[in-house]
Design a protein around this motif. Sequence first.
Motif, mmCIF file in Angstrom:
data_model
loop_
_atom_site.group_PDB
_atom_site.id
_atom_site.type_symbol
_atom_site.label_atom_id
_atom_site.label_comp_id
_atom_site.label_asym_id
_atom_site.label_seq_id
_atom_site.Cartn_x
_atom_site.Cartn_y
_atom_site.Cartn_z
ATOM 1 N N SER A 34 10.954 65.238 131.048
ATOM 2 C CA SER A 34 11.687 65.498 129.973
ATOM 3 C C SER A 34 12.445 64.399 129.455
ATOM 4 O O SER A 34 12.880 64.410 128.360
ATOM 5 N N GLY A 35 12.447 63.565 130.442
ATOM 6 C CA GLY A 35 13.107 62.260 129.845
ATOM 7 C C GLY A 35 14.598 62.216 130.113
ATOM 8 O O GLY A 35 15.311 61.173 129.867
ATOM 9 N N VAL A 36 15.119 63.218 130.991
ATOM 10 C CA VAL A 36 16.580 63.147 130.981
ATOM 11 C C VAL A 36 16.994 61.931 132.111
ATOM 12 O O VAL A 36 18.041 61.354 131.905
ATOM 13 N N ILE A 37 15.881 61.980 133.163
ATOM 14 C CA ILE A 37 16.180 60.753 133.941
ATOM 15 C C ILE A 37 15.005 60.131 134.061
ATOM 16 O O ILE A 37 13.936 60.540 133.982
ATOM 17 N N GLY A 38 15.023 58.928 134.686
ATOM 18 C CA GLY A 38 13.518 58.171 135.023
ATOM 19 C C GLY A 38 13.613 57.463 136.361
ATOM 20 O O GLY A 38 14.670 57.275 136.990
ATOM 21 N N GLY A 39 12.595 57.012 136.628
ATOM 22 C CA GLY A 39 12.476 56.185 137.803
ATOM 23 C C GLY A 39 12.443 56.971 139.306
ATOM 24 O O GLY A 39 12.173 56.207 140.187
ATOM 25 N N LEU A 40 12.251 58.206 139.240
ATOM 26 C CA LEU A 40 11.887 59.031 140.491
ATOM 27 C C LEU A 40 10.425 59.381 140.597
ATOM 28 O O LEU A 40 9.764 59.612 139.736
ATOM 29 N N GLU A 41 10.097 59.180 141.827
ATOM 30 C CA GLU A 41 8.674 59.370 142.075
ATOM 31 C C GLU A 41 8.648 60.752 143.177
ATOM 32 O O GLU A 41 9.193 60.720 144.089
ATOM 33 N N LEU A 42 7.757 61.483 142.855
ATOM 34 C CA LEU A 42 7.597 62.823 143.520
ATOM 35 C C LEU A 42 6.304 62.455 144.528
ATOM 36 O O LEU A 42 5.299 61.930 143.907
ATOM 37 N N SER A 43 6.404 62.821 145.835
ATOM 38 C CA SER A 43 5.234 62.094 146.448
ATOM 39 C C SER A 43 3.992 63.397 146.688
ATOM 40 O O SER A 43 2.976 63.072 146.807
ATOM 41 N N ASP A 44 4.345 64.366 146.871
ATOM 42 C CA ASP A 44 3.524 65.630 147.245
ATOM 43 C C ASP A 44 2.752 66.009 145.745
ATOM 44 O O ASP A 44 3.281 65.985 144.765
ATOM 45 N N GLU A 45 1.418 66.630 145.914
ATOM 46 C CA GLU A 45 0.892 66.914 144.605
ATOM 47 C C GLU A 45 1.293 68.568 144.466
ATOM 48 O O GLU A 45 1.750 69.162 145.398
ATOM 49 N N GLU A 46 1.512 68.801 143.125
ATOM 50 C CA GLU A 46 1.781 70.279 142.580
ATOM 51 C C GLU A 46 0.745 71.205 142.795
ATOM 52 O O GLU A 46 -0.453 70.801 142.709
ATOM 53 N N GLU A 47 0.902 72.446 142.816
ATOM 54 C CA GLU A 47 -0.400 73.560 142.559
ATOM 55 C C GLU A 47 -0.568 73.424 141.050
ATOM 56 O O GLU A 47 -0.051 72.994 140.190
ATOM 57 N N ASP A 48 -1.835 74.148 140.750
ATOM 58 C CA ASP A 48 -2.039 74.264 139.528
ATOM 59 C C ASP A 48 -1.131 75.260 138.771
ATOM 60 O O ASP A 48 -0.948 76.196 139.448
ATOM 61 N N LEU A 49 -0.946 75.027 137.679
ATOM 62 C CA LEU A 49 -0.362 75.997 136.904
ATOM 63 C C LEU A 49 -0.786 77.084 136.180
ATOM 64 O O LEU A 49 -1.963 76.841 135.773
ATOM 65 N N HIS A 50 -0.437 78.442 136.172
ATOM 66 C CA HIS A 50 -0.819 79.624 135.764
ATOM 67 C C HIS A 50 0.150 80.330 134.892
ATOM 68 O O HIS A 50 1.300 80.371 135.270
#
Length: 191
Positions: free
Chosen positions: A120-136
């Motif tokens: 959403s652009g509230v913060i920047g520069g963070l990296e998430l390492s694991d993949e997410e599940e598909d959204l339903h």
Amino acid sequence: RVFPGLEGGETTQRIAAALLKLTRSAYYRVDIHSSNPDIEELPHVRLYEPNDDERASACLFGLPAVIERPLNRIFSTTLAHAWRAHGGENFVLQAGKAGDLQPRHCEELFRALVAFLQRSGVIGGLELSDEEEDLHYFGLRQTYALLSEQAGFFVCRLEVGRWVQTGQLVGHIYDGFTGDIRADVITPVAG
């Protein structure tokens, strides 16, 4: 469940009024809940009669499900309902089971909050390492309440959040006094 609270009221009402006052000016607001003691819920975003912006932003959490629900009298005293009068976008993240700590759900909710803040652009520069599940995304007509005809203790035999087929065993209803199985709980629909 005493929102919007009352500044000169009882202790709980004063706490609710102070919390609403501190949070109402935010554009994005997130209320985090466990389910009740009898149900373990898959981590998901719950929306109550959302607008199109909330529908789009709910997907930014990266949780496996977004579920829309109608508003009703029961929810009129919740924080999420009180926020609605102040505009912005409001989300309820729900996961797990009340009265117990599920670290796996806590980690998933933390990752969802970080993902939302990043996307959403509230913060920047963070990296998430694991993949997410598909959204339903589940609208009002895509959820099914499964009620047992037998009273007792429900014990689930499936992992929360996994797909089921019509006719699949979900769990058993046990007699609270004898421990005997009173009923099998079978899925009437796939999902």
